[in-house]
Design a protein around this motif. Structure first.
Motif, PDB file in Angstrom:
ATOM      1  N   VAL A 193       0.538  -0.891   0.189  1.00  0.00           N
ATOM      2  CA  VAL A 193       0.081   0.029  -0.403  1.00  0.00           C
ATOM      3  C   VAL A 193       0.981   1.246  -0.201  1.00  0.00           C
ATOM      4  O   VAL A 193       2.109   0.970   0.218  1.00  0.00           O
ATOM      5  CB  VAL A 193      -0.679  -0.208   1.346  1.00  0.00           C
ATOM      6  CG1 VAL A 193      -2.139  -0.994   1.193  1.00  0.00           C
ATOM      7  CG2 VAL A 193      -0.099   0.147   2.199  1.00  0.00           C
ATOM      8  N   ALA A 242      -7.216  -9.171   2.783  1.00  0.00           N
ATOM      9  CA  ALA A 242      -6.476  -8.227   3.417  1.00  0.00           C
ATOM     10  C   ALA A 242      -7.526  -6.598   3.686  1.00  0.00           C
ATOM     11  O   ALA A 242      -8.075  -6.331   2.543  1.00  0.00           O
ATOM     12  CB  ALA A 242      -5.241  -7.153   1.457  1.00  0.00           C
ATOM     13  N   TYR A 262      -6.777  -2.640   4.547  1.00  0.00           N
ATOM     14  CA  TYR A 262      -6.579  -1.198   5.032  1.00  0.00           C
ATOM     15  C   TYR A 262      -6.727  -0.553   4.917  1.00  0.00           C
ATOM     16  O   TYR A 262      -8.113  -0.283   5.087  1.00  0.00           O
ATOM     17  CB  TYR A 262      -5.895  -1.663   2.699  1.00  0.00           C
ATOM     18  CG  TYR A 262      -6.349  -1.370   2.043  1.00  0.00           C
ATOM     19  CD1 TYR A 262      -7.160  -0.206   1.573  1.00  0.00           C
ATOM     20  CD2 TYR A 262      -7.239  -2.502   1.331  1.00  0.00           C
ATOM     21  CE1 TYR A 262      -7.896   0.076   0.586  1.00  0.00           C
ATOM     22  CE2 TYR A 262      -8.493  -2.341  -0.051  1.00  0.00           C
ATOM     23  CZ  TYR A 262      -8.645  -0.899  -0.075  1.00  0.00           C
ATOM     24  OH  TYR A 262      -9.137  -0.817  -1.255  1.00  0.00           O
ATOM     25  N   ASN A 263      -6.261   0.854   5.320  1.00  0.00           N
ATOM     26  CA  ASN A 263      -6.357   2.368   6.219  1.00  0.00           C
ATOM     27  C   ASN A 263      -6.330   2.974   4.971  1.00  0.00           C
ATOM     28  O   ASN A 263      -4.885   3.015   5.146  1.00  0.00           O
ATOM     29  CB  ASN A 263      -6.909   1.670   7.712  1.00  0.00           C
ATOM     30  CG  ASN A 263      -6.963   2.596   7.411  1.00  0.00           C
ATOM     31  OD1 ASN A 263      -8.518   3.247   8.251  1.00  0.00           O
ATOM     32  ND2 ASN A 263      -6.760   3.802   9.359  1.00  0.00           N
ATOM     33  N   LEU A 267      -2.477   5.450   1.422  1.00  0.00           N
ATOM     34  CA  LEU A 267      -3.234   4.150   2.132  1.00  0.00           C
ATOM     35  C   LEU A 267      -1.812   4.169   3.516  1.00  0.00           C
ATOM     36  O   LEU A 267      -0.134   4.354   2.653  1.00  0.00           O
ATOM     37  CB  LEU A 267      -3.343   2.980   1.264  1.00  0.00           C
ATOM     38  CG  LEU A 267      -4.194   3.313   0.676  1.00  0.00           C
ATOM     39  CD1 LEU A 267      -4.163   1.505  -0.017  1.00  0.00           C
ATOM     40  CD2 LEU A 267      -5.220   3.289   1.093  1.00  0.00           C
ATOM     41  N   ILE A 318      -3.445   0.131  -3.563  1.00  0.00           N
ATOM     42  CA  ILE A 318      -2.448  -1.537  -3.354  1.00  0.00           C
ATOM     43  C   ILE A 318      -2.951  -1.915  -4.464  1.00  0.00           C
ATOM     44  O   ILE A 318      -3.310  -2.355  -5.190  1.00  0.00           O
ATOM     45  CB  ILE A 318      -4.092  -1.593  -2.098  1.00  0.00           C
ATOM     46  CG1 ILE A 318      -3.636  -3.218  -1.667  1.00  0.00           C
ATOM     47  CG2 ILE A 318      -5.274  -1.870  -2.165  1.00  0.00           C
ATOM     48  CD1 ILE A 318      -4.140  -3.435  -0.303  1.00  0.00           C
ATOM     49  N   SER A 359      -1.919   1.736   6.513  1.00  0.00           N
ATOM     50  CA  SER A 359      -1.717   0.617   7.065  1.00  0.00           C
ATOM     51  C   SER A 359      -2.053  -1.172   6.020  1.00  0.00           C
ATOM     52  O   SER A 359      -3.971  -0.411   5.599  1.00  0.00           O
ATOM     53  CB  SER A 359      -2.674   0.423   8.509  1.00  0.00           C
ATOM     54  OG  SER A 359      -2.436  -0.198   9.247  1.00  0.00           O
ATOM     55  N   LEU A 360      -2.047  -1.883   6.649  1.00  0.00           N
ATOM     56  CA  LEU A 360      -1.782  -2.594   5.798  1.00  0.00           C
ATOM     57  C   LEU A 360      -2.230  -3.931   6.602  1.00  0.00           C
ATOM     58  O   LEU A 360      -1.238  -4.262   7.793  1.00  0.00           O
ATOM     59  CB  LEU A 360      -0.855  -2.915   4.728  1.00  0.00           C
ATOM     60  CG  LEU A 360      -0.775  -5.053   4.009  1.00  0.00           C
ATOM     61  CD1 LEU A 360      -2.737  -4.523   2.927  1.00  0.00           C
ATOM     62  CD2 LEU A 360       0.277  -4.198   3.048  1.00  0.00           C
ATOM     63  N   THR A 397     -11.587   2.532   5.778  1.00  0.00           N
ATOM     64  CA  THR A 397     -11.362   1.360   6.187  1.00  0.00           C
ATOM     65  C   THR A 397     -11.803  -0.016   5.223  1.00  0.00           C
ATOM     66  O   THR A 397     -12.799  -0.345   5.542  1.00  0.00           O
ATOM     67  CB  THR A 397     -11.724   0.041   7.822  1.00  0.00           C
ATOM     68  OG1 THR A 397     -10.669   1.013   8.874  1.00  0.00           O
ATOM     69  CG2 THR A 397     -10.734  -0.864   7.719  1.00  0.00           C
TER      70      THR A 397
END
Length: 323
Positions: A33, A72, A74-75, A60, A39, A62-63, A81
């Motif tokens: 990310v 997956a 991700y944030n 992005l 991503i 966080s993963l 989210t």
């Protein structure tokens, strides 16, 4: 002892901005990310992109990937989210953590972690608490409970233990909190670092936790708890050698080695038993994320890992002799 790690190859289509996180999955793909809002899923052999999502407006940050390598989480920078099905390619859930609903107070998520047992995910952010959310498609994002640290310091990173029993969270002030999920209670607090803790890694047996900090150190914690509930010995080793912030870390599947990425533009591999660096790899930019291949290494080799950072390039590394 020293080990040689060789540059295997780079991802064929670099991100247009820094890579915030990488994860080498059990399906032997790599996910990345980026601050460019995208991503990507990569084929680890060819370095080609096998799947990607349309870029988000904001980066992005966080993963988290499930143990099977099929989902997956991700944030985004503002706290959107999403749960991505890596087999079918569709988004199975999305949650605007920044949006107010009813009378509930809201907190934009920064770091997120999928529970390896399924069903829920954890998030942390500005309040310094951990929120447990539903990860089920019909109720994705709904708050299940809040785990309170007692300190209102920004939550930098959260990560479930591989056995799913606990979740660890690190703060901007250097504290590390470990929560027991079954009882929704704070189990242990460590004040091992003097500055923000950017990354946490669990050993596969859930007994050790390695923290990476802006104080240039990594600290290994024994987080076993006795049957009576007494915490283990806590900080058992300090790994020093980086000349700037340590931004990311991971522990190999067999628990023998750790890898760390730093703002000093190096990646270091550490022998956990010897408490010493055994390899230093010079990179072209700050290394923001590292991830071991989650498979036992071939006999006589030390395995392989992937890295990403400010250049936007996803980079594969293998130990000399590893295929």
């Amino acid at each position: 002892m020293s080990l040689a790690f060789l540059h295997a190859h780079d991802g064929a289509e670099p991100h247009s901005d820094a890579v915030w996180a990488v994860s080498w999955t059990a399906a032997d793909t790599v996910l990345s990310v980026s601050a460019d809002g995208s991503i990507k899923q990569w084929d680890s052999v060819s370095g080609q992109v096998s799947r990607a999502r349309p870029p988000h407006t904001l980066g992005l940050v966080s993963l988290s990937v499930d143990p099977t390598g099929k989902l997956a989480l991700y944030n985004t920078l503002e706290g959107l989210t999403c749960l991505w099905d890596l087999e079918g390619g569709e988004i199975k859930g999305s949650f605007e953590s920044y949006a107010r609903s009813g009378g509930e107070s809201t907190e934009p998520s920064w770091s997120v972690s999928l529970n390896p047992k399924g069903g829920t995910y954890a998030s942390t952010g500005g309040s310094g608490n951990v929120t447990i959310h539903s990860a089920e498609p019909g109720s994705f994002g709904e708050r299940r409970t809040t785990l309170t640290s007692g300190r209102s310091k920004f939550g930098m990173f959260c990560k479930h233990s591989p056995d799913g029993a606990r979740v660890a969270m690190s703060s901007e002030a250097g504290q590390i909190y470990i929560f027991d999920i079954a009882s929704n209670s704070l189990q242990t607090t460590y004040s091992s670092h003097a500055m923000a803790v950017r990354s946490l890694a669990w050993s596969e047996d859930s007994n050790l936790l390695l923290s990476a900090s802006e104080d240039k150190r990594l600290i290994l914690h024994d987080v076993r708890v006795s049957p009576s509930g007494k915490p283990g010995s806590g900080a058992v080793a300090t790994l020093s050698g980086h000349s700037s912030w340590v931004l990311s870390t991971d522990i190999s599947l067999d628990g023998r080695l750790a890898v760390s990425g730093s703002a000093d533009k190096t990646t270091k591999v550490w022998d956990i038993g010897a408490r010493a660096a055994v390899s230093t790899v010079q990179d072209n930019g700050e290394v923001w994320s590292v991830s071991w291949r989650p498979k036992p290494p071939a006999h006589g080799t030390a395995g392989a890992f992937v890295s990403g950072g400010e250049e936007g390039v996803v980079r594969w590394w293998r130990s000399a002799g590893a295929g």
